[in-house]
Scaffold this motif. Structure first.
Motif, PDB file in Angstrom:
ATOM      1  N   ASP A 104      -1.622  13.123   3.161  1.00  0.00           N
ATOM      2  CA  ASP A 104      -2.300  12.410   2.088  1.00  0.00           C
ATOM      3  C   ASP A 104      -3.569  11.755   2.623  1.00  0.00           C
ATOM      4  OD1 ASP A 104      -0.760  12.294  -0.511  1.00  0.00           O
ATOM      5  OD2 ASP A 104       0.826  11.820   0.913  1.00  0.00           O
ATOM      6  N   GLY A 123       6.295   8.448  -6.457  1.00  0.00           N
ATOM      7  CA  GLY A 123       6.068   9.882  -6.601  1.00  0.00           C
ATOM      8  C   GLY A 123       4.625  10.295  -6.677  1.00  0.00           C
ATOM      9  N   GLU A 124       3.773   9.411  -7.098  1.00  0.00           N
ATOM     10  CA  GLU A 124       2.356   9.740  -7.254  1.00  0.00           C
ATOM     11  C   GLU A 124       1.610   8.418  -7.403  1.00  0.00           C
ATOM     12  OE1 GLU A 124       1.706  11.402 -11.195  1.00  0.00           O
ATOM     13  OE2 GLU A 124       3.756  10.871 -11.673  1.00  0.00           O
ATOM     14  N   ASN A 129       0.560  17.638  -7.074  1.00  0.00           N
ATOM     15  CA  ASN A 129       1.582  16.703  -7.495  1.00  0.00           C
ATOM     16  C   ASN A 129       1.551  16.669  -9.027  1.00  0.00           C
ATOM     17  OD1 ASN A 129       3.148  14.428  -8.064  1.00  0.00           O
ATOM     18  ND2 ASN A 129       2.669  13.536  -6.074  1.00  0.00           N
ATOM     19  N   ILE A 150      -3.474   5.304  -1.863  1.00  0.00           N
ATOM     20  CA  ILE A 150      -3.348   6.742  -1.604  1.00  0.00           C
ATOM     21  C   ILE A 150      -4.308   7.465  -2.535  1.00  0.00           C
ATOM     22  CG2 ILE A 150      -1.718   8.690  -1.566  1.00  0.00           C
ATOM     23  CD1 ILE A 150      -1.038   6.391   0.418  1.00  0.00           C
ATOM     24  N   ILE A 192      14.048  13.980  -3.356  1.00  0.00           N
ATOM     25  CA  ILE A 192      14.382  13.015  -2.302  1.00  0.00           C
ATOM     26  C   ILE A 192      14.676  11.634  -2.892  1.00  0.00           C
ATOM     27  CG2 ILE A 192      11.969  12.364  -1.805  1.00  0.00           C
ATOM     28  CD1 ILE A 192      14.782  12.698   0.827  1.00  0.00           C
ATOM     29  N   THR A 193      13.963  11.259  -3.956  1.00  0.00           N
ATOM     30  CA  THR A 193      14.197   9.931  -4.531  1.00  0.00           C
ATOM     31  C   THR A 193      15.636   9.805  -5.029  1.00  0.00           C
ATOM     32  OG1 THR A 193      11.872   9.919  -5.151  1.00  0.00           O
ATOM     33  CG2 THR A 193      13.250   8.215  -6.138  1.00  0.00           C
ATOM     34  N   ARG A 206       6.267  18.008  -6.244  1.00  0.00           N
ATOM     35  CA  ARG A 206       5.376  18.684  -5.303  1.00  0.00           C
ATOM     36  C   ARG A 206       5.398  20.174  -5.515  1.00  0.00           C
ATOM     37  NH1 ARG A 206       6.456  16.177   0.556  1.00  0.00           N
ATOM     38  NH2 ARG A 206       5.596  18.112   1.327  1.00  0.00           N
ATOM     39  N   ARG A 248      -3.313  14.274  -2.040  1.00  0.00           N
ATOM     40  CA  ARG A 248      -3.029  15.212  -0.945  1.00  0.00           C
ATOM     41  C   ARG A 248      -4.321  15.776  -0.366  1.00  0.00           C
ATOM     42  NH1 ARG A 248       2.264  15.402   0.869  1.00  0.00           N
ATOM     43  NH2 ARG A 248       1.504  17.276   1.889  1.00  0.00           N
ATOM     44  N   PHE A 298       5.151   4.041  -1.703  1.00  0.00           N
ATOM     45  CA  PHE A 298       4.655   5.316  -1.189  1.00  0.00           C
ATOM     46  C   PHE A 298       5.631   5.853  -0.148  1.00  0.00           C
ATOM     47  CE2 PHE A 298       2.920   7.743   2.254  1.00  0.00           C
ATOM     48  CZ  PHE A 298       2.385   8.816   1.564  1.00  0.00           C
ATOM     49  N   TRP A 299       6.009   7.088  -0.314  1.00  0.00           N
ATOM     50  CA  TRP A 299       6.824   7.776   0.694  1.00  0.00           C
ATOM     51  C   TRP A 299       6.884   9.248   0.354  1.00  0.00           C
ATOM     52  CZ3 TRP A 299      12.356   8.987  -0.224  1.00  0.00           C
ATOM     53  CH2 TRP A 299      12.788   8.670  -1.515  1.00  0.00           C
ATOM     54  N   GLN A 300       7.665  10.011   1.113  1.00  0.00           N
ATOM     55  CA  GLN A 300       7.706  11.464   0.964  1.00  0.00           C
ATOM     56  C   GLN A 300       9.098  11.985   1.321  1.00  0.00           C
ATOM     57  OE1 GLN A 300       4.806  11.915   4.249  1.00  0.00           O
ATOM     58  NE2 GLN A 300       3.446  12.818   2.729  1.00  0.00           N
ATOM     59  N   THR A 301       9.362  13.220   0.936  1.00  0.00           N
ATOM     60  CA  THR A 301      10.607  13.875   1.333  1.00  0.00           C
ATOM     61  C   THR A 301      10.794  13.718   2.849  1.00  0.00           C
ATOM     62  OG1 THR A 301      10.239  15.487  -0.417  1.00  0.00           O
ATOM     63  CG2 THR A 301      11.863  16.071   1.273  1.00  0.00           C
ATOM     64  N   GLU A 302       9.701  13.851   3.567  1.00  0.00           N
ATOM     65  CA  GLU A 302       9.756  13.829   5.033  1.00  0.00           C
ATOM     66  C   GLU A 302      10.014  12.439   5.602  1.00  0.00           C
ATOM     67  OE1 GLU A 302       7.454  15.161   3.156  1.00  0.00           O
ATOM     68  OE2 GLU A 302       6.927  17.172   3.842  1.00  0.00           O
ATOM     69  N   THR A 323      11.069  21.433   0.172  1.00  0.00           N
ATOM     70  CA  THR A 323       9.902  20.900  -0.524  1.00  0.00           C
ATOM     71  C   THR A 323       8.725  21.825  -0.282  1.00  0.00           C
ATOM     72  OG1 THR A 323       8.580  18.905  -0.909  1.00  0.00           O
ATOM     73  CG2 THR A 323       9.104  19.396   1.365  1.00  0.00           C
TER      74      THR A 323
HETATM   75  C1  WTA Z   1       2.856  11.372  -3.433  1.00  0.00           C
HETATM   76  C2  WTA Z   1       8.388  11.588  -3.293  1.00  0.00           C
HETATM   77  C3  WTA Z   1       0.751   7.578  -4.309  1.00  0.00           C
HETATM   78  C4  WTA Z   1       2.100  11.605  -2.133  1.00  0.00           C
HETATM   79  C5  WTA Z   1       8.980  10.257  -2.834  1.00  0.00           C
HETATM   80  C6  WTA Z   1       3.179  12.125  -1.218  1.00  0.00           C
HETATM   81  C7  WTA Z   1       2.571   8.905  -3.862  1.00  0.00           C
HETATM   82  C8  WTA Z   1       4.019  12.947  -2.145  1.00  0.00           C
HETATM   83  C9  WTA Z   1       3.433   7.802  -3.994  1.00  0.00           C
HETATM   84  C10 WTA Z   1       5.440  13.079  -1.676  1.00  0.00           C
HETATM   85  C11 WTA Z   1       2.855   6.531  -4.328  1.00  0.00           C
HETATM   86  C12 WTA Z   1       4.601   9.561  -3.490  1.00  0.00           C
HETATM   87  N1  WTA Z   1       1.514   6.484  -4.462  1.00  0.00           N
HETATM   88  N2  WTA Z   1       1.244   8.796  -4.017  1.00  0.00           N
HETATM   89  N3  WTA Z   1       3.580   5.434  -4.510  1.00  0.00           N
HETATM   90  N4  WTA Z   1       4.689   8.238  -3.758  1.00  0.00           N
HETATM   91  N5  WTA Z   1       3.337   9.985  -3.565  1.00  0.00           N
HETATM   92  O1  WTA Z   1       7.989  14.593  -1.087  1.00  0.00           O
HETATM   93  O2  WTA Z   1       1.118  12.577  -2.353  1.00  0.00           O
HETATM   94  O3  WTA Z   1       8.309  14.587  -3.589  1.00  0.00           O
HETATM   95  O4  WTA Z   1       2.694  12.885  -0.134  1.00  0.00           O
HETATM   96  O5  WTA Z   1       8.374  12.485  -2.245  1.00  0.00           O
HETATM   97  O6  WTA Z   1       3.958  12.258  -3.397  1.00  0.00           O
HETATM   98  O7  WTA Z   1       6.229  13.731  -2.645  1.00  0.00           O
HETATM   99  P1  WTA Z   1       7.780  13.936  -2.406  1.00  0.00           P
END
Ligand code: WTA
Length: 664
Positions: free
Chosen positions: A515, A400-401, A537, A528, A319-320, A542, A531, A426-430, A273
Motif C-alpha cells: 500500500d 477493509g479500505e 479493492n 493509506i 481474514i476479518t 481484494r 495499493r 488498517f491491516w491485511q490478510t498477511e 488472497t
Molecule cells: C486495504 C482486510 C485503508 C489495504 C483486513 C490493504 C485499508 C488491503 C484498510 C488488505 C483501512 C484494509 N484503510 N485501506 N483501514 N484496511 N485496507 O487482505 O489496501 O482483504 O492492503 O485485509 O485492504 O485487504 P485484505
C-alpha cells in the motif's frame, strides 16, 4: 501515486476528535501517555515486550523459552518451542470462570430467526465436531477446506479443525467452482466442509452443488470426504461414499475432545488472497503468534469489556471474519453477534435494527457497507439510522479500505450519535490482525486516517530503497521489524513469499505491505492512499487485475486480449473496468451489450460474482508501447473518463485511445 495530491487532501482534513471521558475511563490503554509508554517498551526491549504479552494473553500447554528466531529471516519464528491449542484458548480457557455460561454467539439468520449458544455449549459442539473429523480420518497437519455460509456451524468447523491441529482454509461462499477447485488442489485438502445451501437476501443459493462442480473439474486427488451441513430442507445431490451429512457424522460423538497441543509455528490456517500475479496466494498463519494478536487487538483496539456485545459484520471467508469472528471475540470471552444475511434485506435498515435488537456495543463494518447504507438512507427516510435506538453503541470500527471523510462523518454523526470513537483499522490478510489503528481511549481521531501503529508494530513510510520518507510526503508502507501474527509463508511457494513481501532492494527482511501511505505533517498520522501493486479493492474485497485478465482470456472462443484496471466508485471504493479485444471484429451497440453481459457471467463463473467487471469496453487493440507493453496508466485515465494528459510518445497506436474512450 502523486504525493502532491495526497498532501493537499491531508491538509484539507483538519477536524480532530479527541477521545471523550466515556471512552477513556477504565480503558486498557487510557490516554496517549499510556500508548507511548507501551511503544517505548517495545522499542527498548522488543523481545521482552512481546514475550510478556504472549505470557499474559495466551494459555500455553508448554511455555516457550525462545521469543523470536530471526536466523532464517524473512521466515521468522515466534515462541517456537512453546505449545498451545487455539481452540483451548478460545473455549476451554473460560470453563470454570463466569464466562462459561455467558452467551458466546447470538446468531441471526437471514430471515431474522435468532439462536444462541453459551461458551459451554459451544465447547461441546466444537468437541463433537472435532471427534467427527477424527472419525473421518482427519488428523493433525491435514488440510480442510471450509466452504460455508455465515452460521454457528461455520465457526464450529473452524474451531474443530484448530482443536485437532488440522489446518483450515476457508473459501468465501461467493467464490466459483473453479476458484474452489484451485484452492482444494493447492492446499491438498483431505476434506471439504460445506452446506447444502446458503440463505442470502431471502434467496436460497447452492453451495454443495458448487463443491460438486469444483470436484468435477478434476485434480482434487487428495480429497476424501465432503461433509454437508443441511442449512435448509431442500434436496441436494449426494455422492455415495464421499458425502456425509453433519447429522450422520455427529451421531454418537462425545462432546468431549482433548485439544491437541501444537507447536506455536504450526499452521493454524491458510487463507487465499489476491496478489499481483494471476494465481491467488495461500497466506499461511502460525498458531501462537496469530492467536496472541487476535486476543490482544480485541483488548487494545476494541477495548473489549465483559458486558460488551460485539458485532463484526465480515464473512468468515475473509481474514476479518477469521480474526474478529472465529478467534478474537472468543479468545476475549466476548458475546458476539453472527449474521447470516445481507445489510439490505429485507430493508436497508437491517444493521441499525439489529444493533437495537441485540444491544450491540461495538460495531465493526466496512466503508462500502456504510456508503451503500448512506445512499439508501438518503433516498428512503424509513431506513435512516435515526429510526432506531442505537444508544447501546460504544465504539465503531471500519475495515477493509480507506474510509472517506464524508462517510466517516456520517457514521460518526448518524450511527455513533457523536459519542462513539471510530477505530479505522488498517491491516491485511498477511498481517493477521490490526497493525495501524486508533485506540478508542487514547487516540485523537482524524477522519480518513488510520492514525498510528499499535505498540510493537514498527510501521514506516519509505522509498524504493527502504529509506525513510519525511512526514507529509507519500511513499510505500512497510513494517520494519517482524511481529507475531505476520504471514509465515505462502503455502507451497516460499520463493513467492520472499519476492512479494521482502524486496531485496530494502535488504530482504522488511515487510512491504503493498500500500501507498502518507504521514501527516503535524501529527505523523498515517493515511493509506491505496495499493501500489496490481491489486484492486472492490467493496473491501481484494481482487488481482491479472486474475481477472486471466479469467477473461480463458474464454478462448471469444477473447483475444484483455487488460483490467480499477476506477474510483462512490459505493464500492473501486470498480473493475475491463478493456477487451475480441477474436472477431469490435462489436458496437446491442451486440456489444450482449457480449459484455456474456463476459461478465463468464468472470462470475471463473472467479465469483465479486470479480464481475462493472465496465467492459471493446477495442480493435490495446494501447501499447513499441515493445508491446500495455500502458495501464492510460487505461486508468480512460476508465475514469479523464482527458489523457500523460506522455503518449512511446505509444505504438495513439488512435486507439479515442476509440476506447468512446466505446462504452
Ligand atoms: C486495504 C482486510 C485503508 C489495504 C483486513 C490493504 C485499508 C488491503 C484498510 C488488505 C483501512 C484494509 N484503510 N485501506 N483501514 N484496511 N485496507 O487482505 O489496501 O482483504 O492492503 O485485509 O485492504 O485487504 P485484505
Amino acid at each position: 501515486m502523486s504525493s502532491s495530491s495526497t498532501i493537499e487532501s491531508v491538509l484539507v482534513e483538519n477536524r480532530v476528535f479527541p477521545p471523550d471521558a466515556r471512552a477513556t475511563e477504565g480503558a486498557r490503554i487510557a490516554g496517549m501517555a499510556a500508548y507511548e509508554a507501551l511503544c517505548q517498551r517495545a522499542a527498548s526491549d522488543f523481545e521482552g515486550f512481546w514475550a510478556d504479552q504472549a505470557r499474559a494473553n495466551v494459555v500455553w500447554s508448554k511455555p516457550f523459552t525462545r521469543t523470536l528466531d530471526e536466523s532464517r529471516a524473512p521466515f521468522y519464528k515466534w515462541f517456537d518451542d512453546g505449545e498451545l491449542n487455539a481452540s483451548a484458548n478460545c473455549l476451554d480457557k473460560h470453563i470454570g470462570t463466569p464466562v462459561e455460561n455467558k452467551t458466546a454467539i447470538v446468531f441471526e439468520a437471514d430471515d431474522g430467526t435468532v439462536t444462541s449458544v453459551t461458551y459451554k455449549e459451544l465447547l461441546a459442539r466444537v468437541s463433537q465436531f472435532a471427534n467427527a473429523l477424527k472419525t473421518q480420518g482427519i488428523a493433525k497437519g491435514d488440510r480442510v477446506i471450509i466452504y460455508m455460509p455465515m452460521t454457528i456451524e461455520g465457526v464450529v468447523a473452524m474451531q474443530a479443525c484448530a482443536r485437532i491441529g488440522a489446518t483450515h482454509s476457508v473459501v468465501f461462499g461467493g467464490f466459483s467452482a473453479k476458484a474452489l477447485q484451485e484452492r482444494i488442489i493447492d492446499a491438498g485438502a483431505k476434506a471439504v466442509v460445506t452446506a447444502n445451501f446458503q440463505m442470502r437476501g431471502g434467496k436460497e443459493l447452492p453451495l454443495k452443488a458448487i463443491v460438486d462442480d469444483a470436484i468435477a473439474l478434476g485434480g482434487c486427488d487428495t480429497l476424501q470426504t465432503v461433509l454437508v451441513y443441511e442449512r435448509t430442507a431442500s434436496a441436494w445431490n449426494r455422492v455415495e461414499g464421499r458425502d456425509k451429512t453433519f447429522t450422520e457424522v455427529l451421531q454418537g460423538q462425545s462432546s468431549e475432545c482433548a485439544p491437541q497441543p501444537v507447536g506455536a509455528e504450526h499452521p493454524l490456517f491458510i487463507l487465499y488472497t489476491s496478489g499481483s500475479t494471476g494465481k491467488p496466494k495461500g497466506v499461511q498463519h502460525a498458531t501462537g503468534g496469530y492467536l496472541l494478536w487476535a486476543k490482544l487487538t480485541m483488548d487494545w483496539t476494541f477495548d473489549i469489556r465483559p458486558e460488551d456485545v460485539f458485532w463484526c459484520t465480515a464473512d468468515i471467508g475473509w481474514i476479518t471474519g477469521h480474526t474478529y469472528v472465529a478467534y478474537g471475540p472468543l479468545a476475549a470471552g466476548a458475546t458476539q453477534v453472527v449474521f447470516e444475511g445481507i445489510p439490505t434485506f429485507p430493508h436497508a435498515g437491517r444493521f441499525w435494527q439489529m444493533i437495537e435488537k441485540h444491544k450491540v456495543s461495538i460495531f465493526y463494518t466496512a466503508p462500502t457497507a456504510i456508503r451503500s447504507l448512506i445512499k439508501a438512507a438518503d433516498s428512503d427516510e424509513k431506513v435512516h439510522p435515526k429510526n432506531w435506538d442505537l444508544g447501546s453503541l460504544r465504539i465503531l470500527g471500519s475495515v477493509g479500505e480507506p474510509i472517506n471523510p464524508e462517510a466517516w462523518m456520517w457514521y460518526h454523526v448518524n450511527v455513533g450519535r457523536e459519542k462513539c470513537p471510530i477505530v479505522d483499522t488498517f491491516w491485511q490478510t498477511e498481517t493477521g490482525g490490526h497493525v495501524i489503528t486508533p485506540l478508542p481511549g487514547a487516540t485523537p481521531l482524524v477522519p480518513g486516517s488510520c492514525t498510528l501503529p499499535l505498540p510493537g508494530i514498527m510501521a514506516a513510510i519509505v522509498d524504493e530503497t527502504g529509506k525513510d520518507i519525511p512526514n507529509g510526503s507519500g511513499g510505500m508502507l512497510v513494517i520494519k521489524r517482524p511481529w507475531p501474527s505476520m504471514i509465515r509463508t505462502i503455502w507451497n511457494d516460499p520463493e513467492r513469499f520472499k519476492k512479494s513481501y521482502f524486496p531485496e532492494e530494502m535488504g530482504g527482511t522488511i515487510y512491504l505491505a503493498g500500500d501507498g501511505a502518507v504521514r501527516s505533517a503535524d501529527r505523523g498520522y498515517f493515511r493509506i492512499t491505496g495499493r501500489i501493486d496490481d491489486v484492486l479493492n472492490v467493496s473491501g474485497h481484494r481482487l488481482g487485475t491479472m486474475e481477472i485478465e486471466s479469467a477473461l482470456v480463458a474464454k478462448t472462443d471469444l477473447v483475444a486480449e484483455a487488460a483490467v484496471v480499477g476506477r474510483p466508485d462512490d459505493v464500492t471504493g473501486e470498480a473493475v473496468c475491463a478493456f477487451v479485444v475480441l477474436k472477431r471484429s469490435r462489436p458496437t451497440g446491442e451486440e456489444a451489450k450482449a457480449i459484455a453481459a456474456e463476459l461478465r457471467n463468464w468472470v462470475a463463473k471463473e472467479i465469483g460474482p465479486i470479480a464481475k467487471p462493472k465496465d467492459i469496453r471493446f477495442g480493435d487493440n490495446l494501447p501499447k508501447t513499441r515493445s508491446g507493453k500495455i500502458m495501464r496508466r492510460l487505461l486508468r485515465s480512460i476508465a475514469k473518463g479523464e482527458a489523457i494528459t500523460q506522455d503518449t510518445s512511446t505509444l505504438e497506436n495513439p488512435a486507439i485511445l479515442e476509440q476506447l474512450a468512446q466505446s462504452n
